[in-house]
Write a protein that holds these residues in place. Structure first.
Motif, PDB file in Angstrom:
ATOM      1  N   ALA A 162       1.068  -0.226  -2.637  1.00  0.00           N
ATOM      2  CA  ALA A 162       2.210  -0.248  -2.674  1.00  0.00           C
ATOM      3  C   ALA A 162       3.402  -0.461  -2.240  1.00  0.00           C
ATOM      4  O   ALA A 162       4.239  -1.263  -3.802  1.00  0.00           O
ATOM      5  N   LEU A 163       3.700  -1.323  -1.524  1.00  0.00           N
ATOM      6  CA  LEU A 163       4.446  -2.107  -1.169  1.00  0.00           C
ATOM      7  C   LEU A 163       4.648  -3.400  -1.139  1.00  0.00           C
ATOM      8  O   LEU A 163       5.706  -3.941  -1.041  1.00  0.00           O
ATOM      9  N   ASP A 164       3.199  -3.958  -1.619  1.00  0.00           N
ATOM     10  CA  ASP A 164       3.328  -5.562  -1.771  1.00  0.00           C
ATOM     11  C   ASP A 164       3.779  -6.400   0.005  1.00  0.00           C
ATOM     12  O   ASP A 164       4.479  -7.019  -0.500  1.00  0.00           O
ATOM     13  N   GLU A 165       3.177  -5.489   0.616  1.00  0.00           N
ATOM     14  CA  GLU A 165       3.653  -6.228   2.021  1.00  0.00           C
ATOM     15  C   GLU A 165       2.562  -6.225   3.368  1.00  0.00           C
ATOM     16  O   GLU A 165       1.713  -5.388   3.066  1.00  0.00           O
ATOM     17  N   VAL A 166       2.325  -7.399   3.685  1.00  0.00           N
ATOM     18  CA  VAL A 166       1.754  -7.177   4.939  1.00  0.00           C
ATOM     19  C   VAL A 166       2.473  -6.640   5.875  1.00  0.00           C
ATOM     20  O   VAL A 166       3.340  -6.857   6.838  1.00  0.00           O
ATOM     21  N   PRO A 167       2.216  -5.513   6.783  1.00  0.00           N
ATOM     22  CA  PRO A 167       2.307  -5.370   7.890  1.00  0.00           C
ATOM     23  C   PRO A 167       2.968  -6.580   8.932  1.00  0.00           C
ATOM     24  O   PRO A 167       2.534  -7.565   9.087  1.00  0.00           O
ATOM     25  N   ALA A 168       4.320  -6.529   9.521  1.00  0.00           N
ATOM     26  CA  ALA A 168       4.792  -6.992  10.475  1.00  0.00           C
ATOM     27  C   ALA A 168       3.963  -7.113  12.020  1.00  0.00           C
ATOM     28  O   ALA A 168       4.158  -7.900  12.900  1.00  0.00           O
ATOM     29  N   PHE A 183     -13.834   4.268  24.901  1.00  0.00           N
ATOM     30  CA  PHE A 183     -13.282   4.165  24.311  1.00  0.00           C
ATOM     31  C   PHE A 183     -12.607   5.268  23.269  1.00  0.00           C
ATOM     32  O   PHE A 183     -11.756   5.785  23.054  1.00  0.00           O
ATOM     33  N   GLY A 184     -13.733   4.975  22.196  1.00  0.00           N
ATOM     34  CA  GLY A 184     -13.461   5.283  20.794  1.00  0.00           C
ATOM     35  C   GLY A 184     -12.897   4.326  20.008  1.00  0.00           C
ATOM     36  O   GLY A 184     -12.942   3.348  20.099  1.00  0.00           O
ATOM     37  N   ALA A 185     -12.516   4.463  18.524  1.00  0.00           N
ATOM     38  CA  ALA A 185     -12.182   4.682  17.341  1.00  0.00           C
ATOM     39  C   ALA A 185     -10.529   3.922  18.156  1.00  0.00           C
ATOM     40  O   ALA A 185      -9.854   4.986  18.045  1.00  0.00           O
ATOM     41  N   TRP A 186      -9.798   2.758  17.628  1.00  0.00           N
ATOM     42  CA  TRP A 186      -8.448   2.138  17.611  1.00  0.00           C
ATOM     43  C   TRP A 186      -7.700   3.149  17.285  1.00  0.00           C
ATOM     44  O   TRP A 186      -8.008   3.256  15.826  1.00  0.00           O
ATOM     45  N   MET A 187      -6.474   4.471  16.881  1.00  0.00           N
ATOM     46  CA  MET A 187      -6.266   4.774  16.768  1.00  0.00           C
ATOM     47  C   MET A 187      -4.406   4.278  15.928  1.00  0.00           C
ATOM     48  O   MET A 187      -4.058   3.856  16.860  1.00  0.00           O
ATOM     49  N   LEU A 188      -4.937   3.379  14.865  1.00  0.00           N
ATOM     50  CA  LEU A 188      -3.012   3.398  14.346  1.00  0.00           C
ATOM     51  C   LEU A 188      -2.230   4.211  14.288  1.00  0.00           C
ATOM     52  O   LEU A 188      -2.267   5.126  13.938  1.00  0.00           O
ATOM     53  N   HIS A 189      -0.758   4.173  15.054  1.00  0.00           N
ATOM     54  CA  HIS A 189       0.026   5.061  14.410  1.00  0.00           C
ATOM     55  C   HIS A 189       0.712   5.042  13.232  1.00  0.00           C
ATOM     56  O   HIS A 189       2.022   5.477  13.279  1.00  0.00           O
ATOM     57  N   ASP A 190       1.954   3.473  13.394  1.00  0.00           N
ATOM     58  CA  ASP A 190       2.911   3.066  13.053  1.00  0.00           C
ATOM     59  C   ASP A 190       2.656   1.537  12.093  1.00  0.00           C
ATOM     60  O   ASP A 190       2.221   0.455  13.176  1.00  0.00           O
ATOM     61  N   ASP A 191       2.830   1.215  10.940  1.00  0.00           N
ATOM     62  CA  ASP A 191       2.967   0.275  10.760  1.00  0.00           C
ATOM     63  C   ASP A 191       4.907   0.007   9.878  1.00  0.00           C
ATOM     64  O   ASP A 191       4.579   0.490   9.313  1.00  0.00           O
ATOM     65  N   ARG A 192       4.772  -1.420  10.627  1.00  0.00           N
ATOM     66  CA  ARG A 192       6.165  -1.610  10.480  1.00  0.00           C
ATOM     67  C   ARG A 192       6.373  -3.085   8.604  1.00  0.00           C
ATOM     68  O   ARG A 192       5.779  -3.926   9.214  1.00  0.00           O
ATOM     69  N   PHE A 193       6.921  -2.624   8.146  1.00  0.00           N
ATOM     70  CA  PHE A 193       7.442  -3.624   6.883  1.00  0.00           C
ATOM     71  C   PHE A 193       8.520  -4.466   7.550  1.00  0.00           C
ATOM     72  O   PHE A 193       9.673  -3.581   6.921  1.00  0.00           O
ATOM     73  N   ASP A 194       8.271  -5.333   7.583  1.00  0.00           N
ATOM     74  CA  ASP A 194      10.093  -6.015   8.036  1.00  0.00           C
ATOM     75  C   ASP A 194      10.518  -6.074   6.270  1.00  0.00           C
ATOM     76  O   ASP A 194      12.442  -6.626   6.724  1.00  0.00           O
ATOM     77  N   ALA A 195      10.407  -6.544   4.926  1.00  0.00           N
ATOM     78  CA  ALA A 195      10.820  -6.978   4.050  1.00  0.00           C
ATOM     79  C   ALA A 195      10.802  -6.367   3.107  1.00  0.00           C
ATOM     80  O   ALA A 195      12.599  -6.308   2.855  1.00  0.00           O
ATOM     81  N   VAL A 196      10.479  -4.829   3.612  1.00  0.00           N
ATOM     82  CA  VAL A 196      11.617  -3.682   2.536  1.00  0.00           C
ATOM     83  C   VAL A 196      12.514  -3.147   3.419  1.00  0.00           C
ATOM     84  O   VAL A 196      13.165  -2.578   2.662  1.00  0.00           O
ATOM     85  N   GLY A 197      11.830  -2.835   4.791  1.00  0.00           N
ATOM     86  CA  GLY A 197      12.935  -2.139   5.772  1.00  0.00           C
ATOM     87  C   GLY A 197      12.368  -1.021   5.460  1.00  0.00           C
ATOM     88  O   GLY A 197      13.259   0.110   6.227  1.00  0.00           O
TER      89      GLY A 197
END
Length: 296
Positions: A162-168, A183-197
């Motif tokens: 939707a943002l047309d951007e790969v997370p920075a 350990f189990g599966a890694w859990m994703l908390h945040d994606d930062r998108f620097d171009a969109v802000g």
């Protein structure tokens, strides 16, 4: 102030708070509760006189290994005419003072990391450019449903599309309390998108795939969002706070105060935050789904 101790319970670092800590002087330079650019200038002058090397740390502030000093800045707080705490539009300096062992990389030292881990913080090179209002796209916001092209409940792949951007940058962790199976599966908390802000925050759990639960619109570069005619992004924080309080009082709507002093209208799960822009702060905001519990 905060004292940080090593394995033998010996003192290895002291963090001096910007609002409540004691004033500390290095030679003739006052380090604490001052305008950051003025302290930076004074430190560079002193370093030139003494032949010391000054570098930029993770927050974009001066760090001097020879002196065991790493500077930083936090938002200044004050009192309203009614005696309530209120956010100001400025930041003032704090300092991390360390011994010889962690001096070469204070915030990279394991002893300091146990106190404050900044490895997942967005690094700053010492510049805080703020995008002009006319250069920001305007996004619509549907409270508790979504913002711009993003809808709460999206998976990370749909968010990126939707943002047309790969997370920075991506932040997450392995779950705690797992059995001896691993350990189990890694859990994703945040994606930062620097171009969109923006930063996308995900709800996740044991065996539950991540879905979009909140979006932070970055104050310096993010798109503009309006709330009943009040511009929320990239503005003077005190002005947004005042406009928001006045608007809610006139309509007899409750005011919610978040963990970091962030303000928001009751029932909409949105918080007006502050982000540093050099010696000042500008407003940003976090928009959340109804079930999201924001912790700052």
């Amino acid at each position: 102030m905060t004292a940080v101790y090593g394995e033998d319970s010996g003192l290895v670092a002291v963090a001096i708070d910007w609002m409540d800590g004691p004033l500390v002087r290095l030679r003739d330079v006052e380090l604490i509760a001052r305008v950051p650019s003025e302290v930076r200038s004074d430190i560079h002058d002193l370093a030139r006189r003494e032949g010391a090397s000054v570098r930029v740390n993770w927050s974009g502030d001066p760090e001097i290994a020879a002196w065991g000093v790493s500077m930083g800045a936090g938002q200044e707080m004050g009192l309203s005419p009614e005696g309530y705490a209120q956010r100001r539009d400025t930041v003032i300096t704090y300092a991390l003072l360390v011994g010889p062992e962690p001096a070469e990389d204070p915030y990279g030292s394991e002893l300091v990391i146990r106190w404050r881990d900044v490895r997942e913080e967005e690094p700053n090179l010492g510049a805080w450019p703020v995008k002009a209002e006319q250069d920001r796209p305007h996004w619509d916001w549907t409270p508790l449903k979504g913002i711009g092209p993003l809808r709460f409940g999206m998976n990370p792949q749909r968010v990126a599309a939707a943002l047309d951007e790969v997370p920075a940058a991506r932040h997450g962790r392995y779950p705690f309390g797992q059995s001896r199976e691993g350990f189990g599966a890694w859990m994703l908390h945040d994606d930062r998108f620097d171009a969109v802000g923006v930063t996308a925050h995900y709800s996740c759990g044991f065996g539950t795939p991540p879905t979009l639960g909140a979006v932070t619109v970055h104050g310096r570069i993010g798109p503009q969002i309006d709330f009943d005619g009040i511009r929320l992004i990239g503005m003077t924080v005190s002005a947004v706070d005042a406009a928001l309080i006045k608007h809610l009082e006139e309509r007899e709507i409750g005011l919610i105060i978040g963990c970091g002093g962030d303000l928001g209208p009751d029932g909409l799960n949105v918080y007006v935050r502050a982000t540093r822009a050099g010696d000042a702060v500008v407003s940003e905001a976090r928009f959340c789904k109804a079930e999201w519990e924001d912790h700052g």
